[in-house]
Design a protein around this motif. Sequence first.
Motif, PDB file in Angstrom:
ATOM      1  N   ASP A   1      -3.165  -6.876  -2.263  1.00 37.18           N
ATOM      2  CA  ASP A   1      -3.896  -7.102  -1.018  1.00 37.18           C
ATOM      3  C   ASP A   1      -3.968  -8.602  -0.722  1.00 37.18           C
ATOM      4  O   ASP A   1      -4.877  -9.304  -1.169  1.00 37.18           O
ATOM      5  CB  ASP A   1      -5.282  -6.488  -1.150  1.00 37.18           C
TER       6      ASP A   1
ATOM      7  N   LYS B   1       1.069   5.457   0.881  1.00 41.95           N
ATOM      8  CA  LYS B   1       0.400   6.511   1.657  1.00 41.95           C
ATOM      9  C   LYS B   1       0.155   7.700   0.759  1.00 41.95           C
ATOM     10  O   LYS B   1       1.014   8.125  -0.002  1.00 41.95           O
ATOM     11  CB  LYS B   1       1.289   6.950   2.822  1.00 41.95           C
ATOM     12  N   THR B   2      -1.062   8.215   0.835  1.00 42.41           N
ATOM     13  CA  THR B   2      -1.401   9.448   0.140  1.00 42.41           C
ATOM     14  C   THR B   2      -2.040  10.387   1.151  1.00 42.41           C
ATOM     15  O   THR B   2      -2.449   9.941   2.233  1.00 42.41           O
ATOM     16  CB  THR B   2      -2.373   9.204  -1.017  1.00 42.41           C
TER      17      THR B   2
ATOM     18  N   ALA C   1      -4.899  11.538   1.124  1.00 48.72           N
ATOM     19  CA  ALA C   1      -6.295  11.166   1.376  1.00 48.72           C
ATOM     20  C   ALA C   1      -6.347   9.879   2.204  1.00 48.72           C
ATOM     21  O   ALA C   1      -6.667   9.899   3.386  1.00 48.72           O
ATOM     22  CB  ALA C   1      -7.017  10.993   0.054  1.00 48.72           C
ATOM     23  N   GLU C   2      -6.029   8.750   1.572  1.00 45.73           N
ATOM     24  CA  GLU C   2      -6.067   7.472   2.273  1.00 45.73           C
ATOM     25  C   GLU C   2      -5.030   6.552   1.649  1.00 45.73           C
ATOM     26  O   GLU C   2      -4.482   6.849   0.598  1.00 45.73           O
ATOM     27  CB  GLU C   2      -7.469   6.852   2.160  1.00 45.73           C
ATOM     28  N   ASP C   3      -4.727   5.432   2.266  1.00 42.83           N
ATOM     29  CA  ASP C   3      -3.753   4.501   1.711  1.00 42.83           C
ATOM     30  C   ASP C   3      -4.252   3.918   0.405  1.00 42.83           C
ATOM     31  O   ASP C   3      -5.424   3.539   0.272  1.00 42.83           O
ATOM     32  CB  ASP C   3      -3.504   3.363   2.717  1.00 42.83           C
ATOM     33  N   LEU C   4      -3.328   3.861  -0.556  1.00 38.02           N
ATOM     34  CA  LEU C   4      -3.658   3.254  -1.853  1.00 38.02           C
ATOM     35  C   LEU C   4      -3.136   1.832  -1.827  1.00 38.02           C
ATOM     36  O   LEU C   4      -1.942   1.593  -1.806  1.00 38.02           O
ATOM     37  CB  LEU C   4      -2.985   4.063  -2.972  1.00 38.02           C
TER      38      LEU C   4
ATOM     39  N   ALA D   1       0.850  -1.185   0.000  1.00 35.63           N
ATOM     40  CA  ALA D   1       0.000   0.000   0.000  1.00 35.63           C
ATOM     41  C   ALA D   1       0.889   1.240   0.000  1.00 35.63           C
ATOM     42  O   ALA D   1       1.976   1.245   0.561  1.00 35.63           O
ATOM     43  CB  ALA D   1      -0.906  -0.016   1.225  1.00 35.63           C
TER      44      ALA D   1
END
Lengths: 225, 1126
Positions: free
Chosen positions: A25, A15-16, A18-21, A13
């Motif tokens: 997964d 980090k951005t 906004a939220e984790d990309l 993932a």
Amino acid sequence: MGALLRVTGLRKAYKTPAEDLVVLDGIDLELPGGSSLAVTGPSGSGKSTLLHILGTLDKPTSGSVELDGQNPFGLEDRELASFRNKRIGFVFQDHHLLPQLTALENVLVPALVGAGVTPEAESWGRTLLERVGLDQRFDHFPAELSGGERQRVAIARALLNRPRLLLCDEPTGNLDAHSARAVRDLFLELHREQQNVLVVVTHSEELANAFERRLALRGGSRGGV
Amino acid sequence: MRLTRGRLTIRTLQYHARAYALVMIVTAVAAAIITGALFVGDSVRGSLRARVEDRLGDIEFALTAPGYFREALAAELQASSPTTILRSVAILLVKGTVTHADTGARASEVNVLGVPRELWGFWADRFTFPAGVLDSLRERAVVINESLAEMVGAGGGTAILVHVSKDSDVPAEHALGRKAGTVRPIRLEVGGVLPDHGPGLFALESSQVPVRNVFVPLETLQRSLGREGQANSLLVSARASPQALQTLLGLTWKIEDAGLRFRVDDAIQRVVVESRALLLPAGVSTLVKMAASRRQMGASETLTYLANTIALGSREIPYSTVAACDQILDHSLQAGTIALNQWAADDLGARVGDTLRLKYFIADDDHRLREVEAAFLLSEIVPMEGDTADPGWTPEYPGISNARSLRAWDPPFPVDLDRIREKDEDYWRDHRTTPKAFLPIADGKRLWASRFGDLTSLRLRPLWKDGDPVSHRAKGLDDEIARAIKPESLGLTFRAVKADGLRAAQGGTDFGGLFVSFSFFLIASALILLSMVFRIACDRRARELGILKAVGIDRGALSRLLLVDGAIVSLTGSALGCWLALAYASLLLLGLRTIWRGAVNAPFLELHTTWGSWLLGCGITLVCALGAVGLVGRRVASSMPRSLLAGSIPEDNADGSSGARLQPPGRLSFAIAAASLLAGFALVVCGALGLIAAEAGFFGGGAAIALGALAFFRAWLRAPRGHVATRPRARSILLLGAMNARRSPSRSLLTTSLIASASFVIVAVAAIGRDPGSLEPRKSSGNGGFSLIGKSSIPITVSLSLPEGREALGLGPEASRVLERARVFPFRVRPGDDASCLNLYRPQSPRLLGAPRDFIERGGFAWASSLHLTNEERANPWILLDRRFSDGAIPAVGDASTVQWILHSGLSEDIVIRGDDGQEIRLRLVGLLSHSIFQGELVVSEARMLEAFPRISGNRWFLFEAAQDDAGVITRELESGLESHGFDVEATGALLAGYQAVENTYLSTFQLLGGLGLLLGTLGLAAILARNVHERRGELALLRAVGASRSTLARLVLGETALLLAAGLACGAGSAGLAVLPGALSRSGSVPWAALGATFTAIVTAGFLASIVAVRAALRAPLVPALRRD
């Protein structure tokens, strides 16, 4: 037969603000020696990311990768580099040949950064170049080779240290159909000879069909092997 | 050939030659700057050394005696050791004044040299004399040097007046010394002019200021000074040490060279040893006695003086010599008693038991003669025969001893001719200077001893009578006495002038280090530019480096590989740059000879280099370059292979994740930035209010404000991006451009910081330049409340403050009127090296001033620090000059800048000099003045100076405390009235301005080079822009593909330029401007706003020009490949 390559719960993932990309997964995978795997999926599904992590070119956010029973991400930088040098071979879509070195010298780069270029390594490099049909091109620079010829040099380079794991990222993506088939046949043949684990990322159905197994990725998760 | 890492390196450098060529060029620039600055230091030292060799020729040693010795001593010295002493020449060297006989143009502080032809031999192999010049030196024709010729406007055939002081051997300040009227003009003709090098520059002191020399035939000057057959200086070329020369001198010289006379009188069986200077030097009497005792001779001490009056009641005898002695007629006199000769007793009608009065002159501190009186009991009347009839009790005194009559006397004191009777003239005719009275030696010393000595002669006699004439017994005694006396004890000391000069040529200021520090921003800019271009070169190789990592090269090995690449390029660049350094140094030297002439006043500076500077410059550059390259290499090697294979080296994140950022700045970052700003403002306010030192407030506050501003800028660069698309179109493009600075925060911050720091320094330096020319005399300032300084080439031994002194000097009523209103403080001068920043040579023995008592008590001046212990000392640190140290050190005061930067000393430290006798004298610094008029010398008390240097007579340095209206009159009257003394008057403001000009020149040099550094920094900005444009070529191509105009793209790039420039200038110049505002408002006329404005206009212009270049590059790039690539 035990798995040569084992991947467990692999997650990546970014980090951005906004939220984790999440790109990968929870990927699980086991491949014995001599097996081949095609990784397919739409753009952004995480194919290249998976390949880079398997090749230790990138680090997972969580999960584990074992090659020959060893987790490379627990190694110090120098040990990791040595691990990569001895056990992993790469073929990229863009061949990434060093423009200042000849075809033979490019093949010998893994030896150069390892223990050094020995007469044996040089001899093996020449053999590999002959094997990929470039025996007349030892002293030619990349600018003097066609796209297919450059890719063949890259294949020979990837195989110099007889890697346990051979990773190919869209190896025929930049080639015409004829060259693509030739390159495909070549590294399948060499894979069979060396009995390594071959993992290829491809959009080509034709190439994917040539492999024993297929891993389809959708949105970072496996669709099936 | 097998593939090796070396081969890979060579191939890489060949393949990427263009990129690495830029690295090499930038390294060469850095090397040129660093090495060039070091070459400036070499050049200053080398030029000063060359000047020493030039002005001295083959002269290695020199001796300048306080008195005179035989001219023949030079030849005798050489003959005593011809293999050691290659050349020895005796000359006369005195200070004087030269005026043009017709125009009156004047030059003071002229070296008047009486020279034999042998002198020119010292330059025989080094200098080609202009045709005919040496032949022009004949009886009444002289040779002058170019500086003197220019100053007085003289050439071949010009008539000049050379004013020199025809001193007598008797010290002027002795009561019987001649105080005025000794300066004589000598009318001569200029036969030729020597250029200002070689012998034309001859001087024994080290200074780059051209000397003024007039070369007179030795015989001519000897005659004019009444010194036939005499000289006062020896110039020697020898293969020996000064100590060896000194020993040879002691074995060679004669008693006459020591200033002594040796008279043998068989008639009275006496040998008399006396001094030409009236009084025997200290220490000589002991040696004479010892030599005499070896010959079975006894020695009697004698101190003979002139009594204006011997009186008994109303009867008086005028103008008589009185001898104090320890033996008269083989017995001693009792203390408080006096013996008269028969003639005197008869004239006064005196009988044993009568009380007689003696009246005589003494000299007081104001150089005035004061008549005092002493009473004695008549104990004896001696017959005038034998010893008591000997005129030899009185030393020979020019103007008196050889006078035909009393009325023909030419004494240095007032004589009332009406008092002279016929019988006095009869006595003079029959008995000359035979004493009329005798005192006990102890009483004589009590009345008449001075710092010059306490005996006028020693009278030697055989201890027993054997019938032999005393001349037999005394044969060779004069030579024995001469050999016993060490020449250095009488001030005849050889100095290694060549070695001293070459040592002084090392300089008080390290110009190499100075110019390295001036070039700091230039060097910093070059190194930052170096890391940028190296980074660009690495960027081009990102994929190569990625594949090397992919095939298993570790971080350390890759870092080393890049370091080797960088090292080879840097080494080549350093070597190339060291050659370019010759050009840079030449340019700086041209600056020092022209626009920065005020700093050094050395138009003779030439390029000199040393291997040490070559190696040091190359070495420093290489180390700095390797450091810059190594840092970049490490960062590159730490990048993840994936991002390298993608073709870019991540800016901030080691994991190479694109678009992701480090943690945005938290509240703590903003809090620290705010705190720094507040602290900065607080310091500035405190400095402006005088709560802390102004410099601390300014620099500390300004720096804190700049750091706070940069911290805010950094935080903004790292903050999450806002939305720009919803804003009005025009502003959005510019804002978009500005936002691009945040793509690479560390890169943007680096450039902004460099621009900020350089502009801070440029503004700061412009604002702190001082302008002391406008300073009014103020007691607590550097001028101490004095408006004028007067300097005399020839010592003045009368008081300018007294009517009789002014009259003796021939000053007119106008001068008397203004001097009566002014306060004049005369200083003694012990000549030495100028210790101010105007002298490039390192002072070996600083000039000393002896401050009079009233000056010390007056106080004043601005003090940097002092060793005060009491409130009185704190209030007036000058009184520390009276302090007594148990080790005998003499307290001294100096200017703080001079002490620190030129003499490399400090408060409470000692500066060691040599006394006239060669002994060590320690000057202990008890106070340091701040930006004072005493920057060229050290100040001691007059009393302590006379203790250490008793032979110094007269005053040569004067401070005037006068009304502004009188300053002009004082200047005019003294410069014309004392023209023969070479009296020059200068305003204290002008003197301080001269010193400040040096400092201001250094500051302007720093500014100019700092500005160049700033300019180079804008090239760094251009490099960043070019790189940014290259990185974003796909993005820009896309914008063009969707229809963005050229002007839109231009605004995009210019937006980033404008932001970085504006941020840098605001942080730097803005904070400096705020910090100096209080001070600048108070002296707005003297801050060079125009120059500052021009500098920053140039910077901004260069920055925008760089942007235009980047924009054009972006617009020229082909569209499709840029789109396809991404």
